[in-house]
Enzyme design. Structure first.
Site, PDB file in Angstrom:
ATOM      1  N   GLY A  47      22.399  67.420  62.524  1.00 34.85           N
ATOM      2  CA  GLY A  47      22.350  66.785  63.835  1.00 34.85           C
ATOM      3  C   GLY A  47      23.613  67.033  64.626  1.00 34.85           C
ATOM      4  O   GLY A  47      24.424  67.890  64.297  1.00 34.85           O
ATOM      5  N   TYR A  86      31.492  62.163  74.952  1.00 35.44           N
ATOM      6  CA  TYR A  86      32.121  62.205  73.631  1.00 35.44           C
ATOM      7  C   TYR A  86      33.315  63.153  73.577  1.00 35.44           C
ATOM      8  O   TYR A  86      34.197  62.985  72.729  1.00 35.44           O
ATOM      9  CB  TYR A  86      31.091  62.628  72.579  1.00 35.44           C
ATOM     10  CG  TYR A  86      30.087  61.557  72.240  1.00 35.44           C
ATOM     11  CD1 TYR A  86      30.405  60.526  71.360  1.00 35.44           C
ATOM     12  CD2 TYR A  86      28.812  61.563  72.807  1.00 35.44           C
ATOM     13  CE1 TYR A  86      29.489  59.538  71.051  1.00 35.44           C
ATOM     14  CE2 TYR A  86      27.885  60.577  72.498  1.00 35.44           C
ATOM     15  CZ  TYR A  86      28.228  59.566  71.622  1.00 35.44           C
ATOM     16  OH  TYR A  86      27.313  58.579  71.312  1.00 35.44           O
ATOM     17  N   ILE A  87      33.364  64.152  74.447  1.00 32.43           N
ATOM     18  CA  ILE A  87      34.473  65.110  74.450  1.00 32.43           C
ATOM     19  C   ILE A  87      35.438  64.822  75.590  1.00 32.43           C
ATOM     20  O   ILE A  87      36.658  64.751  75.393  1.00 32.43           O
ATOM     21  CB  ILE A  87      33.946  66.553  74.571  1.00 32.43           C
ATOM     22  CG1 ILE A  87      32.973  66.859  73.429  1.00 32.43           C
ATOM     23  CG2 ILE A  87      35.113  67.540  74.571  1.00 32.43           C
ATOM     24  CD1 ILE A  87      33.546  66.694  72.041  1.00 32.43           C
ATOM     25  N   LYS A 106      33.772  80.101  69.400  1.00 34.20           N
ATOM     26  CA  LYS A 106      33.317  78.725  69.199  1.00 34.20           C
ATOM     27  C   LYS A 106      31.903  78.698  68.634  1.00 34.20           C
ATOM     28  O   LYS A 106      31.606  77.947  67.686  1.00 34.20           O
ATOM     29  CB  LYS A 106      33.365  77.950  70.522  1.00 34.20           C
ATOM     30  CG  LYS A 106      32.739  76.554  70.472  1.00 34.20           C
ATOM     31  CD  LYS A 106      33.432  75.685  69.418  1.00 34.20           C
ATOM     32  CE  LYS A 106      32.671  74.387  69.170  1.00 34.20           C
ATOM     33  NZ  LYS A 106      32.621  73.506  70.326  1.00 34.20           N
ATOM     34  N   THR A 135      25.928  70.746  77.665  1.00 32.44           N
ATOM     35  CA  THR A 135      25.279  72.062  77.768  1.00 32.44           C
ATOM     36  C   THR A 135      24.056  72.059  76.851  1.00 32.44           C
ATOM     37  O   THR A 135      24.112  72.545  75.722  1.00 32.44           O
ATOM     38  CB  THR A 135      26.235  73.202  77.360  1.00 32.44           C
ATOM     39  OG1 THR A 135      26.875  72.859  76.125  1.00 32.44           O
ATOM     40  CG2 THR A 135      27.276  73.443  78.418  1.00 32.44           C
ATOM     41  N   LYS A 152      25.682  61.483  61.710  1.00 27.17           N
ATOM     42  CA  LYS A 152      26.688  61.573  60.661  1.00 27.17           C
ATOM     43  C   LYS A 152      27.268  60.193  60.421  1.00 27.17           C
ATOM     44  O   LYS A 152      26.988  59.238  61.157  1.00 27.17           O
ATOM     45  CB  LYS A 152      27.788  62.578  61.009  1.00 27.17           C
ATOM     46  CG  LYS A 152      28.704  62.132  62.145  1.00 27.17           C
ATOM     47  CD  LYS A 152      29.717  63.220  62.509  1.00 27.17           C
ATOM     48  CE  LYS A 152      30.691  63.528  61.390  1.00 27.17           C
ATOM     49  NZ  LYS A 152      31.722  62.495  61.216  1.00 27.17           N
ATOM     50  N   ASN A 163      30.522  77.413  64.540  1.00 22.09           N
ATOM     51  CA  ASN A 163      29.445  76.471  64.229  1.00 22.09           C
ATOM     52  C   ASN A 163      28.268  77.158  63.551  1.00 22.09           C
ATOM     53  O   ASN A 163      27.578  76.560  62.723  1.00 22.09           O
ATOM     54  CB  ASN A 163      28.990  75.762  65.507  1.00 22.09           C
ATOM     55  CG  ASN A 163      29.993  74.724  65.969  1.00 22.09           C
ATOM     56  OD1 ASN A 163      30.731  74.163  65.175  1.00 22.09           O
ATOM     57  ND2 ASN A 163      30.034  74.475  67.264  1.00 22.09           N
ATOM     58  N   ARG A 197      36.994  71.476  70.084  1.00 25.53           N
ATOM     59  CA  ARG A 197      36.883  71.689  68.640  1.00 25.53           C
ATOM     60  C   ARG A 197      37.022  70.369  67.900  1.00 25.53           C
ATOM     61  O   ARG A 197      37.764  70.267  66.932  1.00 25.53           O
ATOM     62  CB  ARG A 197      37.967  72.654  68.166  1.00 25.53           C
ATOM     63  CG  ARG A 197      37.566  74.121  68.253  1.00 25.53           C
ATOM     64  CD  ARG A 197      38.698  74.987  67.810  1.00 25.53           C
ATOM     65  NE  ARG A 197      38.284  76.366  67.552  1.00 25.53           N
ATOM     66  CZ  ARG A 197      39.140  77.366  67.391  1.00 25.53           C
ATOM     67  NH1 ARG A 197      40.434  77.135  67.463  1.00 25.53           N
ATOM     68  NH2 ARG A 197      38.705  78.589  67.149  1.00 25.53           N
ATOM     69  N   CYS A 233      26.553  70.250  68.042  1.00 25.90           N
ATOM     70  CA  CYS A 233      27.283  71.483  67.753  1.00 25.90           C
ATOM     71  C   CYS A 233      26.505  72.355  66.777  1.00 25.90           C
ATOM     72  O   CYS A 233      25.884  73.339  67.158  1.00 25.90           O
ATOM     73  CB  CYS A 233      28.671  71.159  67.188  1.00 25.90           C
ATOM     74  SG  CYS A 233      29.796  70.439  68.396  1.00 25.90           S
TER      75      CYS A 233
END
Length: 406
Positions: A252, A9-10, A201, A80, A315, A205, A149, A255
């Site tokens: 959820g 996803y990143i 970071k 992670t 989401k 969050n 981010r 992050c």
């Protein structure tokens, strides 16, 4: 040439963004099936604007492989996870990627870790791994932390516009990495040390998680004494120095639901407020399940098969179910040995839970009580189809008369 390690996803959007802005990029992932899908011109998850960006990157020459590349610049975007018992980050994927990079990298290469880690992770795990292999940090290899981010559902815009933090041992190396991100990032980019970048970071969050927990606790208090939590929050937010977020069925994603636990795991005697806030958020699926029981009883519904949960993602408008409150609720229900509730989500074409529907109208036809767990555009645009149903709206998106709220 930049080798992006991890195409999830990143990593994938980051690689595509860099390639589409003139940088030579090769993306690497151990998942052969994922790489094969990308190499036939298909994306691996749904995201607004991703297809267009993917095509731009393909035209710019981006390549995908399972092999690590011989180059001088690497960006690591691997998962992670955290241990749910110790609450500590598991850096195994980051360390594994670093070791694989060491097998092929050029002398003096720069490794940029984008994966979110707890403060001190690079000192505790990454540096020792390099040193054990005889690498001199700052000479044989340079370490940089540039935490991502972005959030699913708004990735493309946030990649372009969000501010960034780059942590480096050597500021000159940090400035070189800054130039890479400046190729596409229009936000402000701050260069600092690695540990500060790690901490900022996680703190960002954590701030949001604590704010959400406050809203969720208010919701429980207001429910206890039959007050409208939404009206109360709305009035309070008219104060110029108050900005309370909205309550919901849980938290959820990878992050807000995870990163604050890093601080709890590393500083258990100090992170008391954070610990309680996370427990409050983690308890919301059970709170919602109890509300479902109450609404069923109030409406003389005794058959769980007549209840449906709308939304499986964590989401709106994404196909990302990581740490999804709906999945947490279903796990809780399973512990009570109840029949699994019916579910539907337009973003999931394959079954990920029992009793999952793939047609919205059939789903609605088989239930009496619908619980809106996610405010996808689809449900907001089809509220007329909910007329005649008992509606429990956990996301404050339904204005039909008689709708139950948190």
């Amino acid at each position: 040439m930049i080798n992006v390690i991890g195409l999830g996803y990143i990593g994938l959007p980051t690689a595509l963004m860099m390639a589409s802005h003139g940088l030579e990029v090769i993306g690497t992932d151990y998942n052969k099936e994922l790489v094969a899908t990308l190499n036939v011109g298909k994306t691996t998850f749904k995201e607004e604007g991703l297809e267009e960006l993917f095509n731009l990157a393909l035209n710019a020459g981006i390549k995908f492989t399972t092999e690590y590349q011989v180059t001088d610049t690497y960006i690591v975007s691997v998962p992670t996870p955290y241990d749910k018992f110790s609450k500590k980050v598991d850096a195994c994927y980051v360390v594994s990627a670093i070791k694989s990079i060491m097998d092929v990298c050029l002398k003096g290469a720069t490794v940029v870790i984008e994966s979110t880690v707890s403060p001190g992770t690079i000192d505790k795990y990454v540096r020792p791994a390099l040193q054990q292999c005889g690498y001199v940090i700052g000479e044989d290899i340079n370490l940089v932390h540039a935490p991502e981010r972005i959030i699913p559902g708004n990735m493309i815009y946030e990649l372009l516009h969000n501010n960034r933090t780059i942590g480096a041992d050597d500021k000159s190396i940090g400035e070189k990495v800054k130039k890479i991100y400046t190729s596409f990032c229009q936000g402000e980019i701050v260069v600092t040390d690695i540990r500060t970048a790690e901490m900022t970071k996680v703190v960002e969050n954590t701030f949001r998680a604590v704010n959400i927990a406050f809203a969720n606790e208010l919701a429980k208090i207001c429910r206890h004494d039959n007050m409208d939590v939404y009206e109360i929050i709305s009035i309070c937010n008219m104060h110029p120095r108050v900005n309370i977020l909205q309550p919901g069925p849980g938290v959820g994603g990878h992050c807000i639901s995870v990163d604050p636990w890093f601080l709890v795991g590393d500083y258990p005697s100090l992170a008391k407020v954070i610990d309680e806030a996370m427990k409050t958020n983690d308890g919301m699926p059970d709170f919602i399940l109890n509300r479902i029981y109450e609404i069923m009883k109030e409406n003389n519904i005794s058959d769980f098969s007549r209840v449906g949960l709308y939304g499986l993602s964590y989401k709106e408008n994404v196909d990302d179910s990581r740490e999804s409150p709906t999945l947490q609720l279903l796990e809780s229900q399973e512990r009570h040995l109840a029949i699994p509730l019916k579910t539907y989500d337009p973003y999931f074409e394959h079954d990920i839970v029992p009793n999952q529907y793939h047609e919205f109208d059939k789903f609605l036809g088989d239930i009496d009580l619908i619980v809106i767990m996610v405010s996808h555009n689809q449900i907001k645009e089809n509220m007329n189809k909910l007329k005649g149903k008992i509606v429990f709206d956990t996301r404050r998106c339904c204005d039909l008369p008689g709708t139950y709220k948190i």
